[in-house]
Design an enzyme around this catalytic site. Structure first.
Site, PDB file in Angstrom:
ATOM      1  N   ARG A  11     -14.420 134.329 -44.113  1.00 28.46           N
ATOM      2  CA  ARG A  11     -14.063 135.434 -44.742  1.00 28.46           C
ATOM      3  C   ARG A  11     -13.218 134.668 -45.780  1.00 28.46           C
ATOM      4  O   ARG A  11     -12.327 133.896 -45.440  1.00 28.46           O
ATOM      5  CB  ARG A  11     -13.263 136.464 -44.291  1.00 28.46           C
ATOM      6  CG  ARG A  11     -14.457 137.628 -43.480  1.00 28.46           C
ATOM      7  CD  ARG A  11     -13.366 138.616 -42.703  1.00 28.46           C
ATOM      8  NE  ARG A  11     -12.230 139.089 -43.311  1.00 28.46           N
ATOM      9  CZ  ARG A  11     -11.292 139.563 -42.940  1.00 28.46           C
ATOM     10  NH1 ARG A  11     -11.273 139.892 -41.566  1.00 28.46           N
ATOM     11  NH2 ARG A  11     -10.221 139.977 -43.444  1.00 28.46           N
ATOM     12  N   ARG A  42      -0.476 135.491 -47.568  1.00 28.00           N
ATOM     13  CA  ARG A  42      -0.187 136.496 -46.586  1.00 28.00           C
ATOM     14  C   ARG A  42       0.869 136.220 -45.484  1.00 28.00           C
ATOM     15  O   ARG A  42       1.721 137.456 -45.261  1.00 28.00           O
ATOM     16  CB  ARG A  42      -1.571 136.892 -45.741  1.00 28.00           C
ATOM     17  CG  ARG A  42      -1.923 138.122 -45.739  1.00 28.00           C
ATOM     18  CD  ARG A  42      -3.579 138.120 -45.549  1.00 28.00           C
ATOM     19  NE  ARG A  42      -3.877 137.849 -44.087  1.00 28.00           N
ATOM     20  CZ  ARG A  42      -5.096 137.164 -44.014  1.00 28.00           C
ATOM     21  NH1 ARG A  42      -5.958 137.109 -44.834  1.00 28.00           N
ATOM     22  NH2 ARG A  42      -5.666 137.191 -42.837  1.00 28.00           N
ATOM     23  N   ARG A 102       7.703 148.663 -41.875  1.00 29.67           N
ATOM     24  CA  ARG A 102       7.447 147.511 -42.323  1.00 29.67           C
ATOM     25  C   ARG A 102       8.711 147.202 -43.594  1.00 29.67           C
ATOM     26  O   ARG A 102       8.842 146.147 -44.005  1.00 29.67           O
ATOM     27  CB  ARG A 102       6.226 147.806 -43.442  1.00 29.67           C
ATOM     28  CG  ARG A 102       4.865 147.636 -42.700  1.00 29.67           C
ATOM     29  CD  ARG A 102       3.750 147.812 -43.595  1.00 29.67           C
ATOM     30  NE  ARG A 102       2.452 147.957 -42.996  1.00 29.67           N
ATOM     31  CZ  ARG A 102       1.738 147.006 -42.377  1.00 29.67           C
ATOM     32  NH1 ARG A 102       2.021 145.735 -42.574  1.00 29.67           N
ATOM     33  NH2 ARG A 102       0.586 147.401 -41.814  1.00 29.67           N
ATOM     34  N   ARG A 155     -10.899 130.761 -38.277  1.00 29.72           N
ATOM     35  CA  ARG A 155     -11.844 132.116 -37.783  1.00 29.72           C
ATOM     36  C   ARG A 155     -13.264 131.934 -38.590  1.00 29.72           C
ATOM     37  O   ARG A 155     -13.090 131.834 -39.621  1.00 29.72           O
ATOM     38  CB  ARG A 155     -11.191 133.421 -38.357  1.00 29.72           C
ATOM     39  CG  ARG A 155     -10.101 133.726 -37.423  1.00 29.72           C
ATOM     40  CD  ARG A 155      -9.549 135.147 -37.959  1.00 29.72           C
ATOM     41  NE  ARG A 155      -8.416 135.463 -37.070  1.00 29.72           N
ATOM     42  CZ  ARG A 155      -7.388 136.267 -37.807  1.00 29.72           C
ATOM     43  NH1 ARG A 155      -7.627 136.793 -39.026  1.00 29.72           N
ATOM     44  NH2 ARG A 155      -6.385 136.484 -36.961  1.00 29.72           N
ATOM     45  N   LYS A 208      -1.464 139.817 -32.213  1.00 26.77           N
ATOM     46  CA  LYS A 208      -0.772 141.328 -31.808  1.00 26.77           C
ATOM     47  C   LYS A 208      -1.591 142.356 -31.231  1.00 26.77           C
ATOM     48  O   LYS A 208      -1.226 143.027 -30.336  1.00 26.77           O
ATOM     49  CB  LYS A 208       0.213 141.526 -32.863  1.00 26.77           C
ATOM     50  CG  LYS A 208       1.029 142.910 -32.935  1.00 26.77           C
ATOM     51  CD  LYS A 208       2.261 143.193 -34.029  1.00 26.77           C
ATOM     52  CE  LYS A 208       1.649 142.893 -35.253  1.00 26.77           C
ATOM     53  NZ  LYS A 208       1.176 143.747 -36.054  1.00 26.77           N
TER      54      LYS A 208
END
Ligand SMILES: [Zn+2]
Length: 229
Positions: free
Chosen positions: A159, A170, A87, A126, A14
């Site tokens: 990470r 998440r 949100r 990632r 996004k």
């Protein structure tokens, strides 16, 4: 003029799309996180108000956040793509009220839609080079030598919050908080869903088409009003 809210799970790209779409359509990419930090850093009245809550570890009330966002939106004279807000339903309602009061309602809400498993794969893939900081994705753009940066040969690291467990949590939080918003905007006929499964360019094409359609729709409606006797 485009007044658009962007929604999308982590891993849907996004942020990248918002930047490209903003440039392509001459609309400002407004990130609520950046607005918030800027207000606090610059010590604006709203920023100081927010800080009194943060200093004692309280959540900043919705109306303070909403006022910061609406102020930033009103300065975006070429239109905007709003990222990171609302949100929650109370925030969506507050935003709707404020914008209606100004006679500047949202044009639409663009929701990037991505299958949960694909989002997990993308984020869990990632890596970042520990030497030069170059980002990489072992899932979608594997390095030539496993574990090594293509640019400098440095070690690729993950990470800890990109590991699969934290990513799933998440995404679950995102799903729970966003589903009511999708319903809220869908009921108002404002929701445009963009299939985010594809390359960055493919998704950009889809989102561009939706925005062009919105802008075209607005201008032809204005033209037909003007043509009426
Ligand atoms: Zn490197």
């Amino acid at each position: 003029m485009l007044r658009v809210v962007l929604l999308g799970p982590p891993g849907a790209g996004k942020g990248t799309q918002a930047k490209r779409l903003g440039e392509a359509f001459g609309a400002e990419h407004i990130s609520s996180g950046e607005i918030f930090r800027a207000n606090v850093q610059e010590g604006t009245e709203l920023g100081r108000m927010a800080k009194t809550y943060m200093d004692v570890g309280d959540l900043v009330p919705d109306d303070v956040t909403t006022r910061m966002v609406v102020e930033a939106l009103s300065r975006a004279r070429g239109g905007y793509l709003l990222d990171g807000f609302p949100r929650t339903i109370p925030q969506a309602e507050a935003l709707e009220r404020e914008l209606n009061d100004r006679g500047e309602p949202l044009s639409a809400v663009l929701a990037f839609v991505l299958d949960l498993e694909i989002a997990v794969k993308r984020i869990a893939g990632r890596r970042t080079c520990s030497a030069c900081g170059r980002p990489d994705n072992v899932e979608f753009d594997p390095p030539k030598v496993p574990g090594r940066c293509d640019a400098c040969g440095g070690t690729l690291e993950q990470r800890s919050d990109d590991e699969e467990g934290p990513v799933r949590r998440r995404l679950e939080v995102y799903r729970e908080s966003t589903e009511p918003l999708l319903k809220f905007y869908s009921e108002r006929g404002m929701l445009r869903e963009i299939d985010a499964d594809g390359s960055e360019d493919e998704v950009f094409e889809r989102a561009s088409a939706a925005l062009a359609d919105l802008r075209g729709g607005a201008s032809s409606a204005e033209a037909s009003r003007g043509a009426r006797p």
